[in-house]
Design an enzyme around this catalytic site. Sequence first.
Site, mmCIF file in Angstrom:
data_model
loop_
_atom_site.group_PDB
_atom_site.id
_atom_site.type_symbol
_atom_site.label_atom_id
_atom_site.label_comp_id
_atom_site.label_asym_id
_atom_site.label_seq_id
_atom_site.Cartn_x
_atom_site.Cartn_y
_atom_site.Cartn_z
ATOM 1 N N ARG A 1 0.935 -1.189 -0.177
ATOM 2 C CA ARG A 1 -0.070 -0.050 -0.003
ATOM 3 C C ARG A 1 0.852 1.200 0.062
ATOM 4 O O ARG A 1 0.693 2.254 -0.495
ATOM 5 C CB ARG A 1 -1.084 -0.023 1.272
ATOM 6 C CG ARG A 1 -1.860 1.176 1.287
ATOM 7 C CD ARG A 1 -2.893 1.186 2.163
ATOM 8 N NE ARG A 1 -3.014 0.284 3.189
ATOM 9 C CZ ARG A 1 -2.223 0.533 4.470
ATOM 10 N NH1 ARG A 1 -1.631 1.809 4.248
ATOM 11 N NH2 ARG A 1 -2.185 -0.235 5.508
ATOM 12 N N TYR B 1 -14.753 18.288 -15.403
ATOM 13 C CA TYR B 1 -15.264 16.955 -15.696
ATOM 14 C C TYR B 1 -16.129 16.803 -14.183
ATOM 15 O O TYR B 1 -16.160 17.329 -13.247
ATOM 16 C CB TYR B 1 -14.101 16.088 -15.126
ATOM 17 C CG TYR B 1 -14.438 14.573 -15.135
ATOM 18 C CD1 TYR B 1 -15.250 13.959 -16.216
ATOM 19 C CD2 TYR B 1 -13.989 13.910 -14.009
ATOM 20 C CE1 TYR B 1 -15.549 12.591 -16.098
ATOM 21 C CE2 TYR B 1 -14.490 12.753 -14.065
ATOM 22 C CZ TYR B 1 -15.295 11.806 -14.870
ATOM 23 O OH TYR B 1 -15.647 10.601 -14.675
ATOM 24 N N ASP C 1 -5.715 19.495 -14.219
ATOM 25 C CA ASP C 1 -6.110 18.198 -14.633
ATOM 26 C C ASP C 1 -5.654 18.122 -16.192
ATOM 27 O O ASP C 1 -6.380 18.821 -17.037
ATOM 28 C CB ASP C 1 -7.849 18.094 -14.628
ATOM 29 C CG ASP C 1 -8.185 16.670 -15.165
ATOM 30 O OD1 ASP C 1 -7.375 16.033 -15.814
ATOM 31 O OD2 ASP C 1 -9.110 16.275 -14.638
ATOM 32 N N LYS D 1 -7.415 7.302 -19.365
ATOM 33 C CA LYS D 1 -7.533 7.706 -20.924
ATOM 34 C C LYS D 1 -6.247 7.707 -21.761
ATOM 35 O O LYS D 1 -5.857 6.522 -22.126
ATOM 36 C CB LYS D 1 -8.025 9.154 -20.820
ATOM 37 C CG LYS D 1 -9.170 9.336 -19.569
ATOM 38 C CD LYS D 1 -10.488 8.833 -20.013
ATOM 39 C CE LYS D 1 -11.431 8.799 -18.820
ATOM 40 N NZ LYS D 1 -11.500 9.923 -18.301
#
Length: 385
Positions: A53, A106, A179, A204
């Site tokens: 983690r 977004y 972003d 993406k």
Amino acid sequence: MPHEPADLAPSTVAVTAGRPPRTQGAPVNPPVVLSSTYVSTGVPAPGELLYTRGGTETWQPFEQALAALERSTLPALVLGSGMAAIAAAFSLVPAGGRVVLPRHSYQVTLGYARDLTERSGVEVVLVDIDDTDAVRAQLLAAPTSMLWVETPTNPMLEVADLPALVAAAHEVGALVGVDNTFATPLVQRPLEVGADVVVHSVTKYLAGHSDVVLGAVLTDDPALHARLLQHRTVHGAIAGPFEVWLALRGLRTLALRVERAQATAAELARRLATHPDVLEVRHPSLPDDPGHERATRLMDGYGSILGVRPRGGADAADAVTRAVNLWVPATSLGGVESSLERRRRFTTESATVPEDLLRLSVGIEDVEDLWADLDRALRSTRPTS
Ligand SMILES: *Cc1c(COP(=O)(O)O)cnc(C)c1O
């Protein structure tokens, strides 16, 4: 971290970064390591791998490669999705803080910002991010923790004057988060013009094959990097090793994919601009697009997302999504396959996005095949009487 020589072009860096050392018999690709824990005794050394983690060697090559592409001196931090990366970036905003962000961000980012208002009393101010004076006025109106930027915006394709916005935000002590999903680091590198934090939906273009959901956050600032790493470790929205390996594999062809998709998108935009069944087409490559001058000045290309409004309104837009054979009617973007959707089919999409707006994500298929399918689908929406 090993730094890629600064004189290599981004298209080369996408291929060379994050490789294992060149020793006799070494693999050319990093291996996938499946282990949740590492052998360790005593007080751990700085950077020692302990528990997955916190970090694993399967993440590091991708994190180094993305950092090299964004020209960050510190490795990217990979997370389980783009939204996990955005949540990490927004963790830098204190309770009761103030965020200025694009009206056409977004839609899930906007939803997350509203959550922060309810949970932590964060004031959210929406702006037209391409209106530099309006953004500056909002930054001056009250102490602001962070300016969030998308450019081009999703799905309206507004282009921001990023260097001017960075200067305005820093003058009032606000962090700037960008972003960079739509542009990719091949087209624009926000850290180079002074942004503090960059996020990607790796899902993406970076991964590029619509087969993984993944995110990343980058910063050049050691103190911010430590806070983002701490956020990832305690919130635990981590990526699986196979997904990160796939993302690095996808990244190797990023330049080819982006170059091809951008060229095709510009050609389709040019043809759509005079199509009898199209009311409006948005793509910064078009000379009369509101974002054209800025994109030409600030970006290395115009991206491969198009906004198209059919003449027949929302019904015609829906009809196009049912009539296409080659284009995939689906949400998401940035894959090798071209896709399209009517954005307002989501009730959560901004009310200022036109009902009839189709968002097209141009892939790498042949331009004539894409055009023939789209042209036929648009013509099929005409009233038959
Ligand atoms: C898809 C997308 C996101 C969210 O990323 P996920 O990987 O789906 O969580 C954030 N920003 C933009 C611009 C996107 O297109």
